[in-house]
Design a protein around this motif. Sequence first.
Motif, PDB file in Angstrom:
ATOM      1  N   PRO A 253      -2.311  -0.161  -0.801  1.00 46.65           N
ATOM      2  CA  PRO A 253      -1.213   0.782  -0.578  1.00 46.65           C
ATOM      3  C   PRO A 253      -1.707   2.192  -0.237  1.00 46.65           C
ATOM      4  O   PRO A 253      -2.749   2.651  -0.724  1.00 46.65           O
ATOM      5  CB  PRO A 253      -0.474   0.787  -1.923  1.00 46.65           C
ATOM      6  N   HIS A 267       4.105   2.228  -3.097  1.00 50.28           N
ATOM      7  CA  HIS A 267       4.177   1.368  -1.908  1.00 50.28           C
ATOM      8  C   HIS A 267       3.895  -0.091  -2.270  1.00 50.28           C
ATOM      9  O   HIS A 267       3.192  -0.795  -1.541  1.00 50.28           O
ATOM     10  CB  HIS A 267       3.203   1.842  -0.820  1.00 50.28           C
ATOM     11  N   SER A 269       5.888  -3.690  -3.442  1.00 47.68           N
ATOM     12  CA  SER A 269       7.173  -4.379  -3.523  1.00 47.68           C
ATOM     13  C   SER A 269       7.242  -5.238  -4.781  1.00 47.68           C
ATOM     14  O   SER A 269       6.236  -5.425  -5.490  1.00 47.68           O
ATOM     15  CB  SER A 269       7.360  -5.274  -2.295  1.00 47.68           C
ATOM     16  N   ARG A 409       8.742  -1.591   0.223  1.00 46.03           N
ATOM     17  CA  ARG A 409       7.588  -0.805  -0.207  1.00 46.03           C
ATOM     18  C   ARG A 409       7.853   0.660   0.142  1.00 46.03           C
ATOM     19  O   ARG A 409       7.953   1.005   1.322  1.00 46.03           O
ATOM     20  CB  ARG A 409       6.311  -1.250   0.493  1.00 46.03           C
TER      21      ARG A 409
END
Length: 424
Positions: A253, A267, A269, A409
């Motif tokens: 991320p 970032h 999910s 994200r």
Amino acid sequence: MSGLFISYRREVDAGWAGRLAADLKRDLPDRLVFHDIASIEIGEDFGIAIERALGHCAVLLVVIGPGWLNVQHPHGGRRIDDEDDWVRIEILAGLKGNLRVVPVLMGGASMPRGNQLPDALKPLVRRNAHEITDKRWDYDVGELVKALGRIPAHGAGRIVAPPAVTPPPHIPVAHDLPAPGTVFRHGPDFPELVVLPAGRFLMGSPENEEGRSTDEGPQHEVTIARPFAVGRYPVTFAEWDAFVAAGGTRHKPNDEGWGRGRQPVIHVSWKDAQAYLAWLRDQTGQPYRLLSEAEWEYAARASSQTRYPWGIDPGKNKANFAGSGSQGSKRQTSPVGSFAPNAFGLHDMIGNVWEWVQDTWHDNYQGAPDDGRAWEEGSDSRVLRGGSWFDGPVICRAAFRLRNSPDDRFYVLGFRVCCAPPIV
């Protein structure tokens, strides 16, 4: 030797002891505060660690709540009557040593009478107690702080050793967790965990709460029947990057230039979180998962029922959210642990990053489970809790709820782990 040792019954007094420890660390920054088992590192011998800690302390604070005296041993009888009981050992060591032993009465508790205590502990009733009430918490703690400031450090650095006992093994496994308040981890690259006690609470917000949304009701009682372990902090970039380095994922991320290390990972999910948890399960053999929404709110409230875990008002510098007065407010995330923990010893439950939970979205709590299980029927959207550095105080209340697609994200989305078998 000027440290402060807090002894407490983990089964009934962990919330008060945790809150007291946090306040003493804040108000007496030059004094070591030993919060009993929560300060013992993984793998240490209990008896040796306690003896060493008491040897650095001038004061033993014995937290006594209404249920302190009558906590029962699993095999029958009162714990206080068991010669291997750790609370008994701590008090006895303090009474035999050169410490000031101070009973601290919580929750309206009364000082035990001499005929209610084992013979070895009867001298405790002659020690002047200090009462701390919930309604006057700040004042009462302030008076305790003043009194502690007048107690001189003991110079001998000697404490009579506790009676010889064989300590129980300290093996932190989810099906046989250590006592509530214990901090442990399953490896240097994995998240730190805190064991939370079983208990009951009111989930959601009352209809008259300022800023309330209808999806926060109806308010209903939830029972958490057994202790469970929760991430002490949101998962960090350091922990996620260890996942990447081990080949568990290719998703690295973006940190938005705010740094990695102890910054909470962003970032990520809901599906990314599930991949990380599957990797933890594979690496440790332990039942890692996301918290259910009910478990999350129970953990965040930490025995409180106010808008925020610390009270009705947002306050200043209590957490990282817009208008909070924190350095990262409306700008970026803060390193985990930048703010005082709640009464369960958890950091950043409010603000910093939104935290994914296991549940799917429901428009209200009609028909919600009352036993702490995740509610996963229906919607494809997943629930997020806690608010973030970007969000205002109304959104960062303990009861506020948000939903997103499990694939989303964003730079405000993170998560926290749970280590316990799912409730079925």
